[in-house]
Write a protein that holds these residues in place. Structure first.
Motif, PDB file in Angstrom:
ATOM      1  N   LYS A  93       0.833  -1.212   0.000  1.00  0.00           N
ATOM      2  CA  LYS A  93       0.000   0.000   0.000  1.00  0.00           C
ATOM      3  C   LYS A  93       0.863   1.256   0.000  1.00  0.00           C
ATOM      4  CE  LYS A  93      -3.730  -2.261   2.489  1.00  0.00           C
ATOM      5  NZ  LYS A  93      -4.309  -2.481   3.821  1.00  0.00           N
ATOM      6  N   THR A  94       1.898   1.266   0.849  1.00  0.00           N
ATOM      7  CA  THR A  94       2.782   2.438   0.932  1.00  0.00           C
ATOM      8  C   THR A  94       3.493   2.680  -0.386  1.00  0.00           C
ATOM      9  OG1 THR A  94       3.136   1.982   3.285  1.00  0.00           O
ATOM     10  CG2 THR A  94       4.694   3.463   2.222  1.00  0.00           C
ATOM     11  N   SER A  95       4.009   1.610  -0.994  1.00  0.00           N
ATOM     12  CA  SER A  95       4.750   1.773  -2.250  1.00  0.00           C
ATOM     13  C   SER A  95       3.825   2.246  -3.373  1.00  0.00           C
ATOM     14  CB  SER A  95       5.469   0.481  -2.640  1.00  0.00           C
ATOM     15  OG  SER A  95       4.561  -0.560  -2.850  1.00  0.00           O
ATOM     16  N   LEU A  96       2.571   1.783  -3.385  1.00  0.00           N
ATOM     17  CA  LEU A  96       1.620   2.239  -4.410  1.00  0.00           C
ATOM     18  C   LEU A  96       1.285   3.719  -4.237  1.00  0.00           C
ATOM     19  CD1 LEU A  96      -0.816  -0.800  -4.715  1.00  0.00           C
ATOM     20  CD2 LEU A  96       0.658   0.127  -6.500  1.00  0.00           C
ATOM     21  N   ILE A  97       1.108   4.140  -2.987  1.00  0.00           N
ATOM     22  CA  ILE A  97       0.823   5.558  -2.714  1.00  0.00           C
ATOM     23  C   ILE A  97       2.001   6.420  -3.166  1.00  0.00           C
ATOM     24  CG2 ILE A  97       0.518   7.269  -0.873  1.00  0.00           C
ATOM     25  CD1 ILE A  97      -1.116   5.044   0.613  1.00  0.00           C
ATOM     26  N   LEU A  98       3.223   6.012  -2.795  1.00  0.00           N
ATOM     27  CA  LEU A  98       4.409   6.781  -3.182  1.00  0.00           C
ATOM     28  C   LEU A  98       4.625   6.764  -4.693  1.00  0.00           C
ATOM     29  CD1 LEU A  98       6.783   5.777  -0.256  1.00  0.00           C
ATOM     30  CD2 LEU A  98       5.743   8.012  -0.646  1.00  0.00           C
ATOM     31  N   PHE A  99       4.301   5.653  -5.329  1.00  0.00           N
ATOM     32  CA  PHE A  99       4.379   5.538  -6.785  1.00  0.00           C
ATOM     33  C   PHE A  99       3.470   6.573  -7.454  1.00  0.00           C
ATOM     34  CE2 PHE A  99       2.286   3.544 -10.530  1.00  0.00           C
ATOM     35  CZ  PHE A  99       3.363   3.539 -11.400  1.00  0.00           C
TER      36      PHE A  99
END
Length: 195
Positions: A93-99
């Motif tokens: 979830k965090t990596s998708l948001i930052l992406f």
């Protein structure tokens, strides 16, 4: 003396020290070769992008330490599996948001860094998404004191980055080829850490 040499802290530290120096040497070669192959203008563009990658890696690196702490302190295998599952969903979830944030800010970043092509930042965003996952698995490996596997995955990733960059630049892809090599290397690193 034998007990010290066989202690996991000593052997793990030695593996990390030797591995870190080998990785640093590969990175030195990378910059030396890229500077020679790309020339001042293109290498300057690549260096600006690499600096951006360094800034973006602050977030995963700080999360990395937390994951290592929690993984290393858990002894029960069932609880460890649950913890890894919970952390994995949080990391995704965090990596998708930052992406998405990186993609949204790409035009502004490209303008600020005077980058000619927006595709460079799109490639960096995808690379960041993949790298975040491989960093998660490396954190698990370190938490489980599997230092040899951690070093092997980083060495493989850096070697692939160097080789693919050289090949793509040789075939005329210049800065785009060097950045695409980051994406390929991140994917290989992710695969190795999962394995």
């Amino acid at each position: 003396m034998k007990n010290i040499l066989n202690h996991p802290l000593f052997t793990g530290s030695m593996v990390m020290i030797i591995g870190s120096n080998a990785i640093n040497f590969l990175n030195y070669l990378y910059h030396l070769i890229m500077g020679r192959m790309l020339g001042p203008s293109n290498y300057g563009e690549l260096a600006a992008i690499i600096s951006l990658i360094g800034l973006l890696s602050i977030i995963p690196s700080s999360i990395n330490l937390v994951i290592i702490k929690y993984i290393s302190s858990e002894r029960d295998e069932a609880k460890l599996a649950n913890l890894i599952g919970w952390l994995k969903s949080g990391i995704i979830k965090t990596s998708l948001i930052l992406f998405i944030v990186i993609l949204a800010l790409s035009p502004f970043i490209a303008s600020f860094l005077h980058l000619n092509k927006l595709i460079y930042l799109i490639l960096i965003a995808v690379t960041y998404l993949i790298s975040f996952q491989s960093l998660f698995y490396r954190s698990i490996l370190q938490g489980l004191l599997k230092f040899k596997e951690t070093v092997i995955s980083i060495l493989a990733e850096n070697s692939i980055k160097l080789l693919v960059s050289v090949l793509l630049i040789y075939f005329g892809f210049r800065v785009g080829g060097a950045i695409f090599a980051f994406l390929i290397a991140a994917a290989v690193g992710w695969f190795i850490t999962i394995f």
